[in-house]
Design an enzyme around this catalytic site. Structure first.
Site, PDB file in Angstrom:
ATOM      1  CE1 TYR A 140      -3.027   3.073   0.623  1.00  0.00           C
ATOM      2  CE2 TYR A 140      -3.955   1.868   2.461  1.00  0.00           C
ATOM      3  CZ  TYR A 140      -3.988   2.938   1.609  1.00  0.00           C
ATOM      4  OH  TYR A 140      -4.966   3.888   1.738  1.00  0.00           O
ATOM      5  CE  LYS A 170      -6.207   1.921  -1.790  1.00  0.00           C
ATOM      6  NZ  LYS A 170      -5.826   3.201  -1.192  1.00  0.00           N
TER       7      LYS A 170
END
Length: 308
Positions: A140, A170
């Site tokens: 992330y 992400k």
């Protein structure tokens, strides 16, 4: 371990709370049905939108369990964000996510002891991923919050051989150049859904078809129209939807930081029929005057009609 590249929208879910500040697990079933009704079949749980840093480990486990219980067989993908401020809790949450059948896990790196040392962060993520050895692992990347300001491309290059379950990242960053470079590493091996959902059209044009965003719990139909228009070659319609998305973000005040973003989205969810409560302190809910102002701005842009 199975993973297909993200295509379309993944809703970064908000955590429901009761008036007394406790988590409201019972409404998650309605939340799932709401998402399905607006064309959202994938979720990212306990992330930034979910106020993960304001939750206990036990609360995060309970929330993950309920999303799995209510969503399995209905949703096509349930990703659990397991990053915390310390390694043992992150490892515990990773192992728990695998045990309950999550489709993937994601880790945001600790932000209190912030570092841009790629090697140490790769080692941290590798230790977390090792606790869920059969579950796809998604880094992330959120440099504005974690202050891990290296390029995502460089992190993936360093991590590729150290994390066997790594499937991508992400990318919550405005740098689409870096995101595109990351997605094209090793012949396009990695899945790189964008996390700045208001950049979706630009991301698709650069070959990034997947997105994870807080707004998709509200804008699922509208942003799916954008995806469909773009994929069919109707760029003018896709642009109109993109401009409307930006109008919404400006009207909501959600582009002013995490606190107003989460408070605004919870208020708008309530205005549109799904009351998932207020944020947890230190995020303050919008007061009545601000809710009225927000409602007026949304009405002026014909929000209720647009999102249908």
């Amino acid at each position: 371990m199975k993973w297909s590249k993200t295509n379309g929208l993944i809703a970064a879910t908000l955590t429901p709370f009761h008036q007394d500040g406790s988590i409201n697990l019972d409404i998650i079933g309605r939340y799932v049905d709401h998402l399905l009704s607006i064309g959202i079949t994938q979720v990212f749980v306990n992330g930034t939108a979910g106020e993960h840093a304001s939750l206990t480990v036990e609360e995060r486990e309970a929330i993950a369990e309920r999303w799995i219980k209510e969503g399995k067989g209905k949703l096509t993908r349930i990703i659990i964000q397991v990053g915390t401020l310390n390694l043992p809790d992150s490892q515990r949450l990773a192992a728990h996510a695998e045990a309950i059948g999550a489709d993937g896990i994601s880790v945001i790196t600790p932000c209190y002891y912030a570092t841009s040392d790629i090697s140490s962060l790769v080692d941290y993520c590798a230790a977390v991923a090792h606790s869920a050895p059969k579950t796809p692992f998604m880094y992330y990347h959120f440099p504005a919050i974690t202050h891990a300001t290296f390029r995502l491309t460089d992190w993936l290059l360093a991590a590729e051989k150290k994390i066997p379950t790594l499937i991508g990242a992400k990318c919550t960053c405005l740098d689409l150049y870096d995101a595109c470079d990351a997605a094209n590493l090793f012949g396009g091996r990695f899945d790189v859904p964008v996390g700045a959902d208001f950049q979706q059209l630009g991301a698709m044009a650069m070959g990034l078809p997947g997105a994870i965003g807080i707004s998709f719990s509200l804008l699922g139909k509208a942003q799916n129209r954008m995806v469909q228009a773009y994929n069919s070659g109707d760029i003018a319609t896709a642009q109109r939807e993109q401009f409307k998305v930006q109008e919404f973000w400006n009207a909501s005040g959600s582009n002013a930081g995490l606190h107003p973003m989460i408070a605004s989205f919870k208020a708008i969810m309530k205005l549109n029929g799904l009351d998932i409560g207020s944020p947890r302190l230190p995020i303050k809910p919008l007061d009545d005057a601000k809710v009225a102002e927000l409602s007026a701005k949304l009405k002026a842009m014909d929000f209720s009609k647009w999102i249908q």
